[in-house]
Design a protein around this motif. Structure first.
Motif, PDB file in Angstrom:
ATOM      1  N   TRP A  27       0.726  -1.359   0.169  1.00 50.04           N
ATOM      2  CA  TRP A  27       0.163  -0.026   0.207  1.00 50.04           C
ATOM      3  C   TRP A  27       1.034   1.011   0.168  1.00 50.04           C
ATOM      4  CZ3 TRP A  27      -4.599   1.309  -1.620  1.00 50.04           C
ATOM      5  CH2 TRP A  27      -4.918   2.839  -1.034  1.00 50.04           C
ATOM      6  N   ALA A  28       1.485   1.445   1.083  1.00 48.22           N
ATOM      7  CA  ALA A  28       2.843   1.937   0.987  1.00 48.22           C
ATOM      8  C   ALA A  28       3.210   2.679   0.070  1.00 48.22           C
ATOM      9  CB  ALA A  28       3.849   2.150   1.486  1.00 48.22           C
ATOM     10  N   SER A  29       3.808   1.912  -1.571  1.00 44.33           N
ATOM     11  CA  SER A  29       4.625   2.065  -2.512  1.00 44.33           C
ATOM     12  C   SER A  29       3.230   2.578  -3.390  1.00 44.33           C
ATOM     13  CB  SER A  29       5.256   0.507  -2.895  1.00 44.33           C
ATOM     14  OG  SER A  29       5.382   0.273  -4.220  1.00 44.33           O
ATOM     15  N   PHE A  30       2.114   1.905  -3.251  1.00 45.88           N
ATOM     16  CA  PHE A  30       0.955   2.429  -4.356  1.00 45.88           C
ATOM     17  C   PHE A  30       0.821   3.259  -4.187  1.00 45.88           C
ATOM     18  CE2 PHE A  30      -3.976   3.164  -4.218  1.00 45.88           C
ATOM     19  CZ  PHE A  30      -4.042   3.188  -5.485  1.00 45.88           C
ATOM     20  N   GLU A  31       0.810   3.957  -2.546  1.00 42.31           N
ATOM     21  CA  GLU A  31       0.656   5.659  -2.345  1.00 42.31           C
ATOM     22  C   GLU A  31       1.591   6.354  -2.887  1.00 42.31           C
ATOM     23  OE1 GLU A  31      -0.650   7.389   0.664  1.00 42.31           O
ATOM     24  OE2 GLU A  31      -2.032   5.570   1.774  1.00 42.31           O
ATOM     25  N   MET A  32       2.915   6.096  -3.111  1.00 42.60           N
ATOM     26  CA  MET A  32       4.399   6.820  -3.346  1.00 42.60           C
ATOM     27  C   MET A  32       4.093   6.571  -5.216  1.00 42.60           C
ATOM     28  SD  MET A  32       8.309   6.395  -3.046  1.00 42.60           S
ATOM     29  CE  MET A  32       8.370   6.037  -1.709  1.00 42.60           C
TER      30      MET A  32
END
Length: 183
Positions: A27-32
């Motif tokens: 999810w953090a990768s998607f947000e970035m």
């Protein structure tokens, strides 16, 4: 160490925590990538993108990107929006991102709390396999989103480096300088 949880509970928790950790990392990768894409479609620098998106709620950023892509003439617009909507529309995403994990008897109980007017909870249960299926689906959709956007690992590294290089620099509009039209 005296933990307020028994060994049996720790074993059950150990089955689910790594899966939830993997999902939150994805999810953090998607947000970035979402933030990177906003800058790409606005045609602004990484630093400017960070200044705009930092502190902006996910929903507002998601709506902004969807609107920017929808109004663009990008040759892969349909593919970008399709994969993006797949990621944003995953039904259990909200549960994994915003709930508390309470493992119990081979299932993970995710305690979802809401305070919209009145405090209430719901506790959906998922087996380890169901959590794995959600993780796989999210990982595939995330990869498809990267491919549709044409984003490389180098792009994301450069975007992250821009945020890091901005750390400690003067806050915009909050120092002694004035932005008045008279100057």
């Amino acid at each position: 160490m005296n933990l307020p949880i028994d060994k049996k509970s720790l074993v059950r928790k150990a089955e689910f925590n790594p899966l939830v950790d993997l999902f939150l990392g994805a999810w953090a990768s998607f947000e970035m990538t979402l933030d990177f894409a906003i800058g790409k479609f606005l045609k602004i620098s990484h630093a400017q993108t960070h200044l705009i998106t930092a502190g902006m709620a996910f929903g507002k950023r998601a709506n902004l990107l969807a609107d920017l892509v929808g109004r663009s003439d990008h040759p892969r617009k349909a593919e970008i929006l399709g994969t993006f909507n797949r990621l944003c529309g995953m039904p259990k995403r909200e549960i994994f991102v915003h709930s508390l994990l309470r493992p119990n008897d081979g299932e993970g109980h995710f305690l979802a709390r809401s305070a919209n007017g009145q405090f209430k909870t719901k506790s959906p249960n998922f087996t380890k396999d169901e959590v794995m299926d959600q993780l796989r689906a999210f990982a595939v959709a995330g990869s498809d989103f990267h491919i549709a956007l044409g984003v490389t690992d180098a792009d994301i590294q450069s975007f992250a480096a821009a945020a890091h290089s901005m750390s400690g620099k003067p806050k915009t509009g909050r120092d002694d300088r004035s932005l008045s039209a008279a100057e």
